[in-house]
Design an enzyme around this catalytic site. Structure first.
Site, PDB file in Angstrom:
ATOM      1  N   CYS A 119       0.778  -1.128  -0.020  1.00 18.55           N
ATOM      2  CA  CYS A 119       0.013   0.092  -0.077  1.00 18.55           C
ATOM      3  C   CYS A 119       0.901   1.240   0.062  1.00 18.55           C
ATOM      4  O   CYS A 119       0.567   2.234  -0.686  1.00 18.55           O
ATOM      5  CB  CYS A 119      -1.143   0.017   1.320  1.00 18.55           C
ATOM      6  SG  CYS A 119      -0.374  -0.193   2.862  1.00 18.55           S
ATOM      7  N   ASP A 353      -7.617   5.540  -1.480  1.00 18.73           N
ATOM      8  CA  ASP A 353      -7.309   4.445  -0.695  1.00 18.73           C
ATOM      9  C   ASP A 353      -6.762   3.447  -1.740  1.00 18.73           C
ATOM     10  O   ASP A 353      -7.415   2.860  -2.560  1.00 18.73           O
ATOM     11  CB  ASP A 353      -8.683   3.909   0.329  1.00 18.73           C
ATOM     12  CG  ASP A 353      -8.116   2.804   1.247  1.00 18.73           C
ATOM     13  OD1 ASP A 353      -7.071   2.200   1.201  1.00 18.73           O
ATOM     14  OD2 ASP A 353      -9.013   2.361   2.028  1.00 18.73           O
ATOM     15  N   HIS A 355      -6.303   0.180  -0.810  1.00 18.34           N
ATOM     16  CA  HIS A 355      -6.617  -1.193  -0.326  1.00 18.34           C
ATOM     17  C   HIS A 355      -7.689  -1.580  -0.812  1.00 18.34           C
ATOM     18  O   HIS A 355      -8.664  -2.000  -0.292  1.00 18.34           O
ATOM     19  CB  HIS A 355      -6.840  -1.084   1.297  1.00 18.34           C
ATOM     20  CG  HIS A 355      -5.779  -0.719   2.062  1.00 18.34           C
ATOM     21  ND1 HIS A 355      -5.323   0.628   2.158  1.00 18.34           N
ATOM     22  CD2 HIS A 355      -4.531  -1.078   2.661  1.00 18.34           C
ATOM     23  CE1 HIS A 355      -4.368   0.811   3.116  1.00 18.34           C
ATOM     24  NE2 HIS A 355      -3.702  -0.381   3.334  1.00 18.34           N
TER      25      HIS A 355
END
Length: 467
Positions: A119, A353, A355
């Site tokens: 990430c 994000d 993820h």
């Protein structure tokens, strides 16, 4: 035979990780992100006002989507719809880089996904992508098809997440070598008649994304970044902190061979200090072609916004940074999760994000699908939850831009610092003038100097880790 068995186990583990992260971060059907219309919204130096006369209403952004914390703007008054649409276009136009799976195997490992560990590399890629978009397209550019990322499209992402999760789990349990992963249905917009400028912009839009493709040949793809990370002791599957990623990005830009990239360089601040002469030297160095020319520079400043927790005294400074036209975002996050911070409203940060695990896209083919590289929904997070370790990024096209930016940022640092020392500083002269090692001439077989390796090792022990 033993090695093959080990590889198979690693592949199964990777598939479980992909499925788990999709469920953990993306299996959210009705979560919304709320925006107040009584406060301005800042996105990478641009300000948007949603305010109108009358009673207060929350504006919530786009319909639930694959990014997990999806959202949807309610029907709103026509008085403000224009500005909301402009914000939507601007946000969606930023390049979104997430976990991927089923990409070519990473050299020296059995990994074909970065789920669970990549990430921070992804958020670093997003920051660099924004710098390249400023360089080639300018801040005013927006993707013409941004608003085609509508609610019906994002609904298909959500349903596809469930299907993909099921398929991935089944494949893992059966230990298939080539599981049938259900790809996201592509619904590209109808081709319009474009003028010369639009065609040129679309070429660069695709080219920038292709530099971040998940293949060994992509200049800033995961495979290349991991190769540079090995020089600092990092391997595929390890946790990468914001400071280490800053140095990896610098190496990747230095080593890029595409002629289009010869006009860009990266400078990483040493010990929270930006040495102005070192930056200008980088900007004024010779191109690979031997011709003299001024390079644009992306300045990366690894900092800590406190000790164990982020010091709320730094909130106004972070907001000030994100409101600057020079800002290309912040590699940061909250403990154990890295996010790309791109804006704020009130005391909440707006971020993208990484993820969310998506399928591999071959960016080498003509007209590869663009939708999965653009996030249809912003997320917000309280500044108080931010992890103190982060890397701040700025883009300066010319030496004059750098001088102006350093003046503005210095004023901001002084006004926001309640203590004797600011978060970081701009200092005139070279680092060598202060008895620090200057940027070394790198040997081909050793991309990081011994001084850099020591610094990176220290950073990697200080930053948050994946548990």
């Amino acid at each position: 035979m033993e090695a093959t068995g080990t590889d198979e186990v690693e592949k199964i583990k990777s598939k479980f990780m992909s499925a788990w992260h999709n469920m953990k971060y993306s299996w959210v059907l009705k979560t919304k992100t709320y925006f107040s219309r009584n406060s301005p919204v800042f996105l990478l130096g641009k300000c948007y006002h949603f305010k109108t006369e009358g009673e207060y209403r929350a504006l919530h952004s786009f319909q639930s989507s694959s990014a997990g914390d999806g959202s949807n703007f309610d029907k709103i008054n026509t008085e403000i719809s224009g500005n909301v649409e402009e914000f939507r276009k601007d946000f969606i136009s930023r390049i979104w880089l997430t976990y991927r799976e089923e990409f070519p195997q990473i050299k020296g490992s059995a990994l074909t996904t970065d789920c669970g560990w990549g990430c921070t590399l992804r958020t670093g890629q997003m920051l660099l992508a924004q710098g390249l978009m400023l360089h080639f397209l300018g801040r005013a550019w927006v993707w013409p098809d941004a608003l085609d990322m509508d609610s019906s499209d994002s609904e298909s992402w959500t349903s596809n997440t469930v299907r993909k999760l099921t398929a991935s789990l089944e494949a893992s349990l059966m230990a298939e070598r080539d599981p049938k992963i259900l790809a996201r249905p592509q619904r590209g917009p109808a081709r319009r008649s474009w003028d010369v400028t639009e065609m040129r912009n679309e070429v660069y839009h695709r080219k920038i994304i292709s530099w971040f493709g998940d293949s060994p040949l992509a200049a800033f793809g995961l495979h290349q970044l991991i190769e540079y990370g090995k020089k600092s002791g990092k391997m595929a599957g390890d946790w990468y902190g914001p400071a280490v990623v800053a140095h990896i990005l610098r190496k990747a830009v230095e080593e890029a061979r595409d002629p289009e990239l010869q006009g860009v360089t990266i400078y990483v601040a040493q010990d929270c200090t930006v040495y102005s002469s070192d930056v200008i030297d980088r900007q004024c160095c010779f191109m690979d072609s031997g011709k003299a020319g001024t390079k644009a520079v992306i300045i990366l400043v690894p900092v800590r916004l406190g000790g164990e927790r982020t010091n709320t005294d730094y909130l106004e400074f972070v907001k000030g940074i994100l409101s600057l036209e020079y800002c290309v975002g912040i590699i940061g996050g909250k403990p154990k999760q890295s996010y790309y911070f791109a804006g704020f409203q009130d005391d909440s940060l707006i971020y993208m994000d990484p993820h969310y695990c998506q399928s591999f896209v071959d960016v080498s083919i003509k007209d590869f699908p663009l939708e999965s590289f653009h996030c249809p929904s912003p997320k917000k997070m309280s500044f108080k939850k931010m992890d103190p370790s982060c890397t701040i990024g700025f883009y300066c096209r010319t030496v004059q831009d750098f001088e102006k930016a350093s003046e503005e940022i210095t004023k901001m640092l002084k006004s926001s610092s309640k203590e004797k020392y600011p978060l970081f500083t701009f200092v005139k002269g070279h680092s060598r003038d202060y008895d620090f090692a200057s940027s070394p001439l790198h040997e081909e077989n050793d991309l990081f100097s011994e001084d850099e390796k020591k610094r990176l090792k220290r950073f990697s022990t200080e930053e948050f880790v994946l548990l």
